[in-house]
Design a protein around this motif. Sequence first.
Motif, short mmCIF file in Angstrom:
data_model
loop_
_atom_site.label_atom_id
_atom_site.label_comp_id
_atom_site.label_asym_id
_atom_site.label_seq_id
_atom_site.Cartn_x
_atom_site.Cartn_y
_atom_site.Cartn_z
N SER A 118 -0.64 11.35 15.13
CA SER A 118 0.10 11.69 13.92
C SER A 118 1.46 12.21 14.33
O SER A 118 1.68 12.57 15.49
CB SER A 118 -0.63 12.75 13.08
OG SER A 118 -0.50 14.03 13.68
N ASP B 153 0.75 7.27 3.37
CA ASP B 153 0.61 8.72 3.42
C ASP B 153 1.68 9.22 4.40
O ASP B 153 1.55 9.07 5.61
CB ASP B 153 -0.79 9.09 3.90
CG ASP B 153 -1.00 10.59 3.95
OD1 ASP B 153 -0.16 11.33 3.43
OD2 ASP B 153 -2.02 11.01 4.53
N GLU C 48 1.53 3.38 17.14
CA GLU C 48 0.25 3.94 17.54
C GLU C 48 0.46 5.38 17.96
O GLU C 48 1.34 5.69 18.75
CB GLU C 48 -0.35 3.13 18.70
CG GLU C 48 -0.71 1.71 18.33
CD GLU C 48 -1.37 0.98 19.49
OE1 GLU C 48 -1.58 1.63 20.53
OE2 GLU C 48 -1.66 -0.22 19.33
N ASP D 113 -3.74 3.25 5.38
CA ASP D 113 -5.12 3.04 5.80
C ASP D 113 -5.23 3.35 7.28
O ASP D 113 -4.90 4.44 7.71
CB ASP D 113 -5.59 1.63 5.45
CG ASP D 113 -5.68 1.41 3.95
OD1 ASP D 113 -5.85 2.40 3.21
OD2 ASP D 113 -5.58 0.25 3.50
N ALA D 114 -5.66 2.37 8.10
CA ALA D 114 -5.86 2.64 9.52
C ALA D 114 -4.60 2.42 10.35
O ALA D 114 -4.59 2.69 11.55
CB ALA D 114 -6.97 1.74 10.06
N ASP D 115 -3.54 1.93 9.73
CA ASP D 115 -2.33 1.59 10.46
C ASP D 115 -1.30 2.70 10.40
O ASP D 115 -1.06 3.29 9.34
CB ASP D 115 -1.70 0.30 9.90
CG ASP D 115 -2.58 -0.92 10.10
OD1 ASP D 115 -3.25 -0.97 11.15
OD2 ASP D 115 -2.60 -1.79 9.22
N GLY D 116 -0.67 2.96 11.53
CA GLY D 116 0.51 3.79 11.53
C GLY D 116 1.72 2.91 11.28
O GLY D 116 1.83 1.81 11.84
N ALA E 109 1.10 6.72 7.43
CA ALA E 109 -0.14 6.01 7.68
C ALA E 109 -0.49 5.20 6.44
O ALA E 109 -0.39 5.70 5.32
CB ALA E 109 -1.27 6.98 8.02
N LYS F 201 0.85 -1.19 0.00
CA LYS F 201 0.00 0.00 0.00
C LYS F 201 0.89 1.24 0.00
O LYS F 201 1.87 1.29 0.73
CB LYS F 201 -0.88 0.04 1.24
CG LYS F 201 -1.79 -1.15 1.43
CD LYS F 201 -2.50 -1.03 2.78
CE LYS F 201 -3.32 -2.27 3.08
NZ LYS F 201 -3.92 -2.20 4.45
#
Length: 427
Positions: free
Chosen positions: A406, A371, A403, A385-388, A383, A368
């Motif tokens: 940001s 970002d 976790e 999706d939902a994972d850091g 990031a 993936k």
Amino acid sequence: MRATHRHVIHLAIAAVLGGLVGCSGGASGTDADAGAPGASSGAGTPAASKAKAFDPPVTFGKAIPLPVDEDIKDWGFALLGPTLYHRTSEALDAYDTRSGQKLWASPLGREDWYTGKEGQPSDDQTIPPVFARQDGHTGVLFAYADYTKGAGTERDRTDVYLRSVDADSGKVSWTIRLPAPKGATVGDLEPAVIGAEGGTAAVRVLTDTSGSGSDRGESATTYGVDLKSHRVIWQKDAFAGGAVDSGVVVGARLGDEASFQAIDGWHSPQEDLALTGLALTDGSPRWEQEGGTAVEVQQVGGGFFVAGSLRDSRTGALVPSAPDGSFIECFDDRRSVIVCDTEETARGIDARSREVLWTISEDDPARKKPDVQNAFHGAVYAAADADGVILDARTGKGRSLWEGASAYVVNEYATVDIDMEVSPATG
């Protein structure tokens, strides 16, 4: 602090991500401008609690909301060591990132943060404080405008000040008033220290040229200030500095019909804007690229800035290895890697050779595209999706999940998100 565009989120903080900048100047604190409001403010308070550094940090504790007043105008914040420095319309505040405790407040002492024109201006700029070493001490630099209503035959007046506050105690070291812009008045938007290097700081003041023959009425003046003598050593009108890097002030030379928006910089209906680099020491021309209708400058550091794409601060030239795409953002890991992110591609670039170290694209079948939020000392915080996820800055390979809200701002001691929740580093 709220932002409407992720481009804006990193526009101003990039200027201070390098943390402390060496300056040969002194800050004796004995010559504060007698006309500067609040010049005697600031009291000594306990230093930040002793915190352990993790270089780079990969695990973080529970987020701590800082006790900030959301009703006060917020101009931005920056980390230096275990302390966060927060600039508002009323004060410079310091917080311990370990406990969230406010260490000190250095009040501004001005009546208003705008020039007195009818209505409150909409000012979406992000203007964090800037650090500079001065005579063995660290100064926290910021600029501000103070409006004075005229009486009798005196006209209303807005003055711009540059202030240095001692980072440890919160005491005002010195304050100077900048000369008035030529052929213009100080505008409604807050002035900014855009950077400091080698004993010189650059300050940008947005101006109003209405009544001087301009239809649009928007311009800017940029000043170079010697931090040892506390004197303005050069002034460039119709020039809007946007970044300081490698001894160069990068910005826009402005035409008569320029207009400014915090989200996307300077625009003109004519091709009369020029992306320009000036010498920080004396304001002399270093390079220029003419014929533009839009100029937006974002500081990166490490010898680079962004203006549509990644560029060399010393020459203004494009870096061919940078990714092409929309909404490009680049981050200096403050060691050896520049990480650039677009909607389509994330890429690591060697800061010295300019060679591509790794690329992750949105059409990669195996990974993936993350970002990217920030980079620090060999780690890339992103990031997916939902994972850091934390990537290795030189290989692009995943190091670990993480976790946290940001990594809007990050150093060895903590991360801070855009809403000023601090997550102390734990490993």
